[in-house]
Design a protein around this motif. Structure first.
Motif, short mmCIF file in Angstrom:
data_model
loop_
_atom_site.label_atom_id
_atom_site.label_comp_id
_atom_site.label_asym_id
_atom_site.label_seq_id
_atom_site.Cartn_x
_atom_site.Cartn_y
_atom_site.Cartn_z
N LYS A 16 6.69 -17.17 -9.47
CA LYS A 16 8.01 -16.52 -9.44
C LYS A 16 8.14 -15.66 -8.19
O LYS A 16 7.22 -14.92 -7.83
N GLY A 17 9.29 -15.74 -7.53
CA GLY A 17 9.56 -14.87 -6.40
C GLY A 17 9.81 -13.44 -6.87
O GLY A 17 10.18 -13.21 -8.02
N GLY A 18 9.59 -12.48 -5.97
CA GLY A 18 9.89 -11.09 -6.30
C GLY A 18 8.77 -10.32 -6.96
O GLY A 18 8.97 -9.17 -7.36
N VAL A 19 7.58 -10.93 -7.09
CA VAL A 19 6.47 -10.21 -7.73
C VAL A 19 5.67 -9.39 -6.72
O VAL A 19 4.73 -8.69 -7.09
N GLY A 20 6.05 -9.45 -5.44
CA GLY A 20 5.34 -8.67 -4.43
C GLY A 20 4.13 -9.38 -3.86
O GLY A 20 3.19 -8.74 -3.38
N LYS A 21 4.16 -10.70 -3.87
CA LYS A 21 3.01 -11.50 -3.44
C LYS A 21 2.64 -11.25 -1.98
O LYS A 21 1.46 -11.11 -1.65
N THR A 22 3.64 -11.19 -1.10
CA THR A 22 3.36 -10.97 0.32
C THR A 22 2.76 -9.59 0.56
O THR A 22 1.81 -9.44 1.34
N VAL A 23 3.28 -8.58 -0.13
CA VAL A 23 2.72 -7.23 -0.01
C VAL A 23 1.26 -7.22 -0.46
O VAL A 23 0.40 -6.59 0.17
N VAL A 24 0.96 -7.93 -1.54
CA VAL A 24 -0.42 -8.01 -2.02
C VAL A 24 -1.30 -8.71 -0.99
O VAL A 24 -2.38 -8.23 -0.65
N ALA A 25 -0.84 -9.84 -0.46
CA ALA A 25 -1.64 -10.59 0.52
C ALA A 25 -1.93 -9.76 1.77
O ALA A 25 -3.07 -9.71 2.25
N VAL A 26 -0.90 -9.11 2.29
CA VAL A 26 -1.04 -8.32 3.52
C VAL A 26 -2.03 -7.18 3.32
O VAL A 26 -2.94 -6.96 4.14
N ASN A 27 -1.90 -6.46 2.23
CA ASN A 27 -2.75 -5.28 2.04
C ASN A 27 -4.16 -5.63 1.60
O ASN A 27 -5.11 -4.91 1.92
N LEU A 28 -4.34 -6.76 0.91
CA LEU A 28 -5.70 -7.23 0.63
C LEU A 28 -6.41 -7.64 1.92
O LEU A 28 -7.60 -7.41 2.09
N ALA A 29 -5.65 -8.25 2.83
CA ALA A 29 -6.23 -8.61 4.13
C ALA A 29 -6.73 -7.37 4.86
O ALA A 29 -7.84 -7.34 5.41
N LEU A 30 -5.93 -6.31 4.85
CA LEU A 30 -6.34 -5.07 5.51
C LEU A 30 -7.51 -4.42 4.79
O LEU A 30 -8.42 -3.89 5.45
N ALA A 31 -7.51 -4.46 3.45
CA ALA A 31 -8.61 -3.86 2.70
C ALA A 31 -9.93 -4.55 3.03
O ALA A 31 -10.97 -3.90 3.19
N LEU A 32 -9.90 -5.88 3.14
CA LEU A 32 -11.13 -6.62 3.47
C LEU A 32 -11.55 -6.37 4.92
O LEU A 32 -12.74 -6.27 5.22
N ALA A 33 -10.57 -6.24 5.82
CA ALA A 33 -10.90 -5.95 7.21
C ALA A 33 -11.55 -4.58 7.34
O ALA A 33 -12.48 -4.38 8.14
N LYS A 34 -11.10 -3.62 6.53
CA LYS A 34 -11.68 -2.28 6.57
C LYS A 34 -13.11 -2.27 6.01
O LYS A 34 -13.85 -1.32 6.22
N LEU A 35 -13.49 -3.35 5.31
CA LEU A 35 -14.88 -3.50 4.83
C LEU A 35 -15.75 -4.21 5.86
O LEU A 35 -16.91 -4.50 5.60
N GLY A 36 -15.18 -4.48 7.04
CA GLY A 36 -15.95 -5.08 8.12
C GLY A 36 -15.85 -6.59 8.21
O GLY A 36 -16.56 -7.21 9.02
N GLN A 37 -14.98 -7.20 7.43
CA GLN A 37 -14.84 -8.65 7.48
C GLN A 37 -13.88 -9.06 8.59
O GLN A 37 -12.93 -8.35 8.91
#
Length: 291
Positions: A15-36
């Motif tokens: 379903k659209g509107g669940v905030g999927k892009t926001v989740v993807a973007v911020n998970l990417a940053l969270a993993l990058a901050k772990l050194g990945q």
């Protein structure tokens, strides 16, 4: 020496509107901050919006800080304007890889014209295979997939090592997630799904949505659901979206940001599954599939 297995996380939501892009973007940053070393791919092949969410669509031709050397003959680090110019002058699709925030690199496939259903699947499979060129230069690929169950979108999702399904507190998002999970299981033999509940008013609200999902799928004994956690409804998220920026760049200590960090840490600890024998990203000793 054998090449290390790559983690590929498809962030999905029927379903659209669940905030999927926001989740993807911020998970990417969270993993990058772990050194990945993280590449964030916009998997919405018809309406890509990751660059818009991060404000990268406004980069101009003179912004040379975002341009680096070639990674290979096919993948070029460039600004969106340069990608568009290359397409116009060369007449073929150019693959652009842009420097994003916190060391995350952003890859947006450039769609060409209107596709028929059969061509969409071929396009998705070719994209999966072409990504092999990046294997030595990343640890994790995160795909922000399109909403819905279009064939090209489902092809990208099933090719990941982990599938994260995003739902919200709206019950219709749970029902749509059930449709997606059953399709991926019955058609592509995907068994494991990780669930994130977004925009919750309380942690209990997130747990309730996960329990509803479990109830709907209780008769599908081979489907394994794992709850990664909930993202609270936080005004800092909408403020970051309005600024066309990632939450973790604007408010790294807010409640929603802390939830993203917890989920990123959980994902980073998961063992990367072995290849399943279907069309997959970074498949060792790839055998070209006959479509």
């Amino acid at each position: 020496m054998a090449q290390a297995k790559k983690r590929v996380i498809a962030v999905s939501g029927c379903k659209g509107g669940v905030g999927k892009t926001v989740v993807a973007v911020n998970l990417a940053l969270a993993l990058a901050k772990l050194g990945q070393r993280v590449v964030l791919m916009d998997g919405n092949l018809s309406v890509p919006d990751v660059e818009f969410t991060l404000g990268m669509n406004n980069l101009g031709m003179n912004n040379k800080s975002d341009i680096t050397e070639k990674l290979s003959s096919d993948f070029v680090f460039s600004s969106p304007a340069e990608v568009e110019l290359a397409n116009a002058t060369s007449g073929h699709q150019q693959k652009g890889l842009l420097n994003g925030p916190s060391g995350v690199r952003v890859f947006t496939p450039v769609a060409q014209g209107e596709w028929k259903e059969s061509i969409q699947i071929i396009q998705a499979v070719e994209l999966i295979q072409d990504m092999d060129d990046l294997a030595s230069d990343l640890d994790t690929l995160i795909i922000d997939t399109a909403p819905g169950l279009a064939p090209d979108n489902v092809t990208l999702i099933q090719a990941a090592t982990e599938v994260v399904v995003v739902v919200s507190q709206e019950d219709v998002s749970v029902v749509d997630a059930v449709r997606q999970i059953r399709l991926l299981y019955r058609v592509f033999n995907v068994h494991q799904f990780y669930i994130v509940v977004n925009l919750v008013s309380s942690r209990r609200g997130g747990a309730k949505q996960f329990e509803k999902l479990q109830e709907y799928l209780k008769d599908d004994k081979q489907i394994v659901l794992s709850y990664l956690g909930a993202i609270p409804h936080d005004k800092a998220v909408s403020e970051a979206v309005l600024k066309q920026s990632a939450l973790l760049m604007e408010s790294n200590d807010c409640r929603a940001a802390k939830a993203f960090h917890r989920i990123g840490h959980q994902l980073s600890k998961l063992p990367v599954p072995e290849p399943k024998g279907r069309i997959e990203f970074f498949l060792p000793g790839r055998i070209k599939e006959r479509i």
